[in-house]
Design a protein around this motif. Structure first.
Motif, PDB file in Angstrom:
ATOM      1  N   GLU A   1       0.862  -1.400   0.212  1.00  0.00           N
ATOM      2  CA  GLU A   1      -0.052   0.340   0.022  1.00  0.00           C
ATOM      3  C   GLU A   1       0.965   1.480   0.246  1.00  0.00           C
ATOM      4  OE1 GLU A   1      -3.853   2.103   2.370  1.00  0.00           O
ATOM      5  OE2 GLU A   1      -2.323   0.130   4.032  1.00  0.00           O
ATOM      6  N   VAL A   2       1.863   1.049   0.857  1.00  0.00           N
ATOM      7  CA  VAL A   2       2.651   2.602   1.232  1.00  0.00           C
ATOM      8  C   VAL A   2       3.294   2.542  -0.489  1.00  0.00           C
ATOM      9  CG1 VAL A   2       5.109   3.700   1.993  1.00  0.00           C
ATOM     10  CG2 VAL A   2       2.627   1.971   3.365  1.00  0.00           C
ATOM     11  N   GLU A   3       3.829   0.878  -0.210  1.00  0.00           N
ATOM     12  CA  GLU A   3       4.376   1.488  -2.002  1.00  0.00           C
ATOM     13  C   GLU A   3       3.934   2.117  -3.055  1.00  0.00           C
ATOM     14  OE1 GLU A   3       6.699  -1.409  -5.079  1.00  0.00           O
ATOM     15  OE2 GLU A   3       6.834  -1.919  -3.413  1.00  0.00           O
ATOM     16  N   ASP A   4       2.780   1.570  -3.488  1.00  0.00           N
ATOM     17  CA  ASP A   4       2.151   1.730  -4.323  1.00  0.00           C
ATOM     18  C   ASP A   4       1.440   3.154  -4.642  1.00  0.00           C
ATOM     19  OD1 ASP A   4       2.204  -0.604  -5.374  1.00  0.00           O
ATOM     20  OD2 ASP A   4      -0.172  -1.067  -4.410  1.00  0.00           O
ATOM     21  N   LEU A   5       1.119   4.259  -3.118  1.00  0.00           N
ATOM     22  CA  LEU A   5       0.619   5.741  -2.910  1.00  0.00           C
ATOM     23  C   LEU A   5       2.258   6.268  -3.096  1.00  0.00           C
ATOM     24  CD1 LEU A   5      -0.025   5.239   0.632  1.00  0.00           C
ATOM     25  CD2 LEU A   5      -1.774   5.876  -1.476  1.00  0.00           C
ATOM     26  N   LEU A   6       3.526   5.826  -3.103  1.00  0.00           N
ATOM     27  CA  LEU A   6       4.385   6.427  -3.668  1.00  0.00           C
ATOM     28  C   LEU A   6       5.144   6.528  -5.544  1.00  0.00           C
ATOM     29  CD1 LEU A   6       6.920   6.687  -0.549  1.00  0.00           C
ATOM     30  CD2 LEU A   6       5.197   8.773  -0.966  1.00  0.00           C
ATOM     31  N   ASN A   7       4.737   5.652  -5.487  1.00  0.00           N
ATOM     32  CA  ASN A   7       4.897   4.902  -6.880  1.00  0.00           C
ATOM     33  C   ASN A   7       3.604   5.553  -7.807  1.00  0.00           C
ATOM     34  OD1 ASN A   7       7.086   3.517  -8.586  1.00  0.00           O
ATOM     35  ND2 ASN A   7       6.023   1.957  -8.503  1.00  0.00           N
ATOM     36  N   ALA A   8       2.758   5.771  -7.511  1.00  0.00           N
ATOM     37  CA  ALA A   8       1.961   6.159  -9.310  1.00  0.00           C
ATOM     38  C   ALA A   8       2.251   7.297  -9.018  1.00  0.00           C
ATOM     39  CB  ALA A   8       0.383   6.423  -7.647  1.00  0.00           C
ATOM     40  N   ASN A   9       2.016   7.207 -10.645  1.00  0.00           N
ATOM     41  CA  ASN A   9       2.514   8.011 -11.557  1.00  0.00           C
ATOM     42  C   ASN A   9       1.940   9.623 -11.088  1.00  0.00           C
ATOM     43  OD1 ASN A   9       3.981   6.794 -13.410  1.00  0.00           O
ATOM     44  ND2 ASN A   9       1.909   6.219 -14.432  1.00  0.00           N
ATOM     45  N   THR A  10       0.419   9.541 -10.074  1.00  0.00           N
ATOM     46  CA  THR A  10      -0.189  11.266  -9.948  1.00  0.00           C
ATOM     47  C   THR A  10      -0.654  11.061  -8.537  1.00  0.00           C
ATOM     48  OG1 THR A  10      -0.964  11.668 -12.276  1.00  0.00           O
ATOM     49  CG2 THR A  10      -1.852  12.423 -10.076  1.00  0.00           C
ATOM     50  N   LEU A  11       0.222  11.119  -7.859  1.00  0.00           N
ATOM     51  CA  LEU A  11      -0.114  11.005  -6.235  1.00  0.00           C
ATOM     52  C   LEU A  11      -1.104  11.475  -5.674  1.00  0.00           C
ATOM     53  CD1 LEU A  11       2.726  11.306  -3.414  1.00  0.00           C
ATOM     54  CD2 LEU A  11       0.358  12.448  -3.307  1.00  0.00           C
TER      55      LEU A  11
ATOM     56  N   ALA B   1      -6.138   9.742  -0.499  1.00  0.00           N
ATOM     57  CA  ALA B   1      -5.730   8.190  -0.050  1.00  0.00           C
ATOM     58  C   ALA B   1      -4.891   8.495   0.461  1.00  0.00           C
ATOM     59  CB  ALA B   1      -5.763   7.619  -1.250  1.00  0.00           C
ATOM     60  N   VAL B   2      -3.463   8.892   0.411  1.00  0.00           N
ATOM     61  CA  VAL B   2      -1.683   9.473   1.083  1.00  0.00           C
ATOM     62  C   VAL B   2      -3.179   9.736   2.718  1.00  0.00           C
ATOM     63  CG1 VAL B   2      -0.718  10.679   1.664  1.00  0.00           C
ATOM     64  CG2 VAL B   2      -0.668   9.744  -0.433  1.00  0.00           C
ATOM     65  N   PHE B   3      -3.757  10.381   3.025  1.00  0.00           N
ATOM     66  CA  PHE B   3      -4.120  11.533   4.066  1.00  0.00           C
ATOM     67  C   PHE B   3      -5.188  10.298   4.431  1.00  0.00           C
ATOM     68  CE2 PHE B   3      -3.583  16.306   2.814  1.00  0.00           C
ATOM     69  CZ  PHE B   3      -2.449  16.005   3.543  1.00  0.00           C
TER      70      PHE B   3
ATOM     71  N   LYS C   1      13.018   4.637   4.570  1.00  0.00           N
ATOM     72  CA  LYS C   1      13.345   4.745   2.621  1.00  0.00           C
ATOM     73  C   LYS C   1      12.799   3.417   2.271  1.00  0.00           C
ATOM     74  CE  LYS C   1      18.332   6.532   3.028  1.00  0.00           C
ATOM     75  NZ  LYS C   1      19.210   6.287   2.610  1.00  0.00           N
ATOM     76  N   ILE C   2      11.781   4.264   1.346  1.00  0.00           N
ATOM     77  CA  ILE C   2      10.333   3.405   0.551  1.00  0.00           C
ATOM     78  C   ILE C   2      11.504   3.356  -0.982  1.00  0.00           C
ATOM     79  CG2 ILE C   2       8.454   2.703  -0.731  1.00  0.00           C
ATOM     80  CD1 ILE C   2       8.715   2.761   2.670  1.00  0.00           C
ATOM     81  N   PHE C   3      11.482   1.944  -1.744  1.00  0.00           N
ATOM     82  CA  PHE C   3      11.916   1.528  -2.816  1.00  0.00           C
ATOM     83  C   PHE C   3      11.143   0.513  -3.668  1.00  0.00           C
ATOM     84  CE2 PHE C   3      15.620   2.065   0.248  1.00  0.00           C
ATOM     85  CZ  PHE C   3      16.559   2.935  -0.588  1.00  0.00           C
ATOM     86  N   ASN C   4      11.081   1.038  -4.671  1.00  0.00           N
ATOM     87  CA  ASN C   4      10.205  -0.002  -5.444  1.00  0.00           C
ATOM     88  C   ASN C   4      10.880  -1.209  -6.107  1.00  0.00           C
ATOM     89  OD1 ASN C   4      11.991   0.539  -7.617  1.00  0.00           O
ATOM     90  ND2 ASN C   4      10.975   1.943  -8.997  1.00  0.00           N
ATOM     91  N   ASP C   5      10.232  -2.138  -6.594  1.00  0.00           N
ATOM     92  CA  ASP C   5      10.633  -3.499  -7.029  1.00  0.00           C
ATOM     93  C   ASP C   5      12.300  -3.152  -8.077  1.00  0.00           C
ATOM     94  OD1 ASP C   5       9.051  -4.129  -5.787  1.00  0.00           O
ATOM     95  OD2 ASP C   5       7.000  -4.686  -7.955  1.00  0.00           O
TER      96      ASP C   5
ATOM     97  N   GLY D   1      14.580  -0.972  -7.187  1.00  0.00           N
ATOM     98  CA  GLY D   1      15.337  -0.236  -6.507  1.00  0.00           C
ATOM     99  C   GLY D   1      14.803   1.311  -6.242  1.00  0.00           C
ATOM    100  N   GLU D   2      14.314   1.431  -7.241  1.00  0.00           N
ATOM    101  CA  GLU D   2      14.227   2.878  -7.804  1.00  0.00           C
ATOM    102  C   GLU D   2      14.000   3.554  -6.344  1.00  0.00           C
ATOM    103  OE1 GLU D   2      13.354   3.403 -12.094  1.00  0.00           O
ATOM    104  OE2 GLU D   2      11.954   3.650 -10.583  1.00  0.00           O
ATOM    105  N   PHE D   3      14.604   5.061  -5.481  1.00  0.00           N
ATOM    106  CA  PHE D   3      14.087   5.437  -4.221  1.00  0.00           C
ATOM    107  C   PHE D   3      12.869   6.265  -4.403  1.00  0.00           C
ATOM    108  CE2 PHE D   3      14.822   9.443  -1.476  1.00  0.00           C
ATOM    109  CZ  PHE D   3      14.502   9.143  -0.376  1.00  0.00           C
ATOM    110  N   LEU D   4      11.689   6.258  -3.611  1.00  0.00           N
ATOM    111  CA  LEU D   4      10.381   6.406  -3.846  1.00  0.00           C
ATOM    112  C   LEU D   4      10.145   7.578  -3.073  1.00  0.00           C
ATOM    113  CD1 LEU D   4       8.374   3.771  -4.548  1.00  0.00           C
ATOM    114  CD2 LEU D   4       9.132   5.143  -6.371  1.00  0.00           C
ATOM    115  N   GLY D   5      11.101   7.423  -1.483  1.00  0.00           N
ATOM    116  CA  GLY D   5      10.892   8.662  -0.516  1.00  0.00           C
ATOM    117  C   GLY D   5      10.946   7.730   0.759  1.00  0.00           C
ATOM    118  N   PHE D   6      10.097   8.396   1.687  1.00  0.00           N
ATOM    119  CA  PHE D   6       9.995   8.083   2.960  1.00  0.00           C
ATOM    120  C   PHE D   6       8.315   7.684   3.731  1.00  0.00           C
ATOM    121  CE2 PHE D   6      14.207  10.338   2.747  1.00  0.00           C
ATOM    122  CZ  PHE D   6      15.255   9.703   3.912  1.00  0.00           C
ATOM    123  N   PHE D   7       8.669   6.925   4.959  1.00  0.00           N
ATOM    124  CA  PHE D   7       7.685   6.741   5.495  1.00  0.00           C
ATOM    125  C   PHE D   7       8.089   6.413   6.921  1.00  0.00           C
ATOM    126  CE2 PHE D   7       5.545   3.662   7.890  1.00  0.00           C
ATOM    127  CZ  PHE D   7       4.246   3.947   7.266  1.00  0.00           C
TER     128      PHE D   7
END
Length: 473
Positions: free
Chosen positions: A71-81, A85-87, A156-160, A162-168
């Motif tokens: 869920e966290v990865e999908d939120l940060l990895n979406a093309n349009t945030l 849904a985040v809040f 740190k959050i990464f996608n499948d 290995g790209e850095f997506l941000g922090f949770f």
């Protein structure tokens, strides 16, 4: 009658021997009061470790587990945030875990806090994000949000790919730590100092030493620390060192908190510990005398009134009386209907096959009876204990969240490890591994137990006598 009088004299003689032994024990113990002081200091570490686990390591574990969720990865990895849904996700996590949550997106360079606020992550304006982004560590502990200072754990959050997506991350207000530390100080008498690798005090039981407006107090600024020899200050080796603060002696104990690269110093008043040791020793001796005398009186009257042998009661194995696996489904459905949430704990006796092959089935069954009796004695009235397999038990525990269940499983694991073996083999070491899962929504029991089983197998793979938790994604 003559034999009875002889027995009576034997009891009196034995009682006299015990009294003489106790007097000798008192004399020896007083001469070794310094050793007792050291022992008391070591015992004082236990509640401190419990506090560290509850207030720091548990939030760290929560953030690590949730940070790996899809869920966290999908939120940060979406093309349009999707800010809504985040809040919504952050608010749901806060209601479940009672912690401050945030997400910091690399794509849009915005930080979203559970309180509904958001801020732009602009280099030069927000320092923490860019500072920790370039660090090799995947988790960082720091202090921030200076209008209302918080302790943060940043994951740190990464996608499948290995790209850095941000922090949770997770945050806790420093005010809550002050209140908790004050409670521990009143109960156990010692002060806390949580110090990072640079000597900065990150957390403390003294509110005046807490960070304010990004200004940290360093150990070197404390008068008692500055009075120590230079080599001690350089190495920061304070374990079991006697210090003086405002004309009162303190003994320092040191605990390494490697997860954050911190050191925890416990400052325990020496005079209080000496008083506790003396008082506790006197109470122990008096209590022991009363108990021994009461036992002699009881045995005397029992021998007088009951002269015939006592046959052993018929013993029914406690583990055989537990509901089997197929019956636990109905208990699970009933608990879900009543409470809407259930924690599932699977318990597996370690090396059971080896015990059975080495010592025989009777000894192995005796081990199961020991574990079943202990588990039964620790449950609440709403909990349900059953058999899951030949060497496994299952506990259904409503009215508790997943991390309460995790802590409860840790207590059970420790309790089982302190049990002695069955009567025929009391020297046997008994341990068990635990798998924990949880559901707060209606779903089949098999879906919850399969996660608990995966966690249990992970505990086995990690070396047994461990507790692992796997929440449903």
């Amino acid at each position: 009658m003559k034999a009875f009088r002889m027995l009576h004299r034997s009891f009196l003689l034995l009682f006299a021997i015990v009294i003489i032994s106790l007097v000798t024990l008192v004399h020896v113990s007083i001469t070794n009061i310094v050793a007792e002081q050291s022992r008391a200091q070591q015992q004082s570490l236990s509640p401190a470790v419990s506090l560290i686990v509850e207030q720091l390591l548990k939030p760290l574990h929560v953030s690590e587990v949730l940070g790996k969720s899809q869920e966290v990865e999908d939120l940060l990895n979406a093309n349009t945030l999707d800010e809504k849904a985040v809040f919504s996700t952050l608010e749901r996590l806060q209601s479940e875990f009672d912690l401050f949550f945030f997400l910091a997106s690399e794509k849009v360079r915005i930080q979203y806090d559970v309180d509904g606020s958001k801020r732009s992550l602009t280099e030069g304006d927000v320092s923490w994000y860019f500072k920790y982004k370039d660090l090799p560590q995947n988790k960082v502990a720091d202090i921030g949000k200076w209008e209302d200072p918080h302790f943060f754990i940043d994951i740190k959050i990464f996608n499948d790919y290995g790209e850095f997506l941000g922090f949770f991350g997770i945050g806790k207000s420093l005010r809550s730590f002050v209140n908790i530390f004050n409670t521990y100080k009143q109960q156990f008498g010692y002060d806390f100092l949580f110090v990072d690798e640079n000597g900065d005090i990150m957390l403390s039981s003294d509110p005046q030493l807490m960070a304010d407006n990004s200004n940290f107090t360093n150990l070197s600024e404390l008068a008692w620390y500055a009075s120590l020899p230079n080599d001690v200050q350089q190495q920061r080796d304070l374990n079991n060192r006697l210090i003086t603060i405002e004309h009162e002696d303190y003994l320092v104990a040191e605990v390494k908190l490697n997860q954050f690269n911190w050191t925890v110093y416990l400052l325990s008043p020496l005079q209080k510990r000496q008083s506790e040791i003396s008082q506790g020793f006197i109470i122990s001796v008096v209590t022991l005398l009363v108990v021994i005398f009461s036992l002699f009186l009881m045995v005397y009257h029992l021998l007088y009134y009951f002269r015939r042998g006592i046959n052993a009661d018929i013993f029914i194995r406690s583990s055989y009386s537990l509901p089997p696996r197929e019956e636990m489904e109905s208990y699970y459905l009933k608990l879900m209907d009543q409470h809407q949430s259930v924690s599932v704990i699977l318990v597996d006796v370690d090396n059971f096959s080896h015990l059975s092959d080495t010592y025989g089935r009777n000894v192995a069954d005796g081990v199961l009876d020991k574990v079943a009796s202990y588990l039964s004695s620790q449950l609440n009235e709403t909990d349900v204990l059953g058999r899951w397999s030949s060497e496994e038990f299952i506990i259904l525990r409503p009215l508790s969240g997943p991390h309460d269940a995790l802590e409860f499983a840790q207590q059970l694991r420790y309790g089982i490890a302190t049990l002695c073996g069955p009567e025929s083999r009391p020297e046997l070491k008994i341990t068990a591994s635990f798998g924990v899962s949880f559901t707060a929504t209606p779903r089949p029991m098999a879906e919850v137990t399969i996660n608990a089983e995966d966690a249990l197998y992970q505990a086995k793979r990690d070396g047994c006598n461990l507790v692992r938790m796997q929440l449903i994604e």
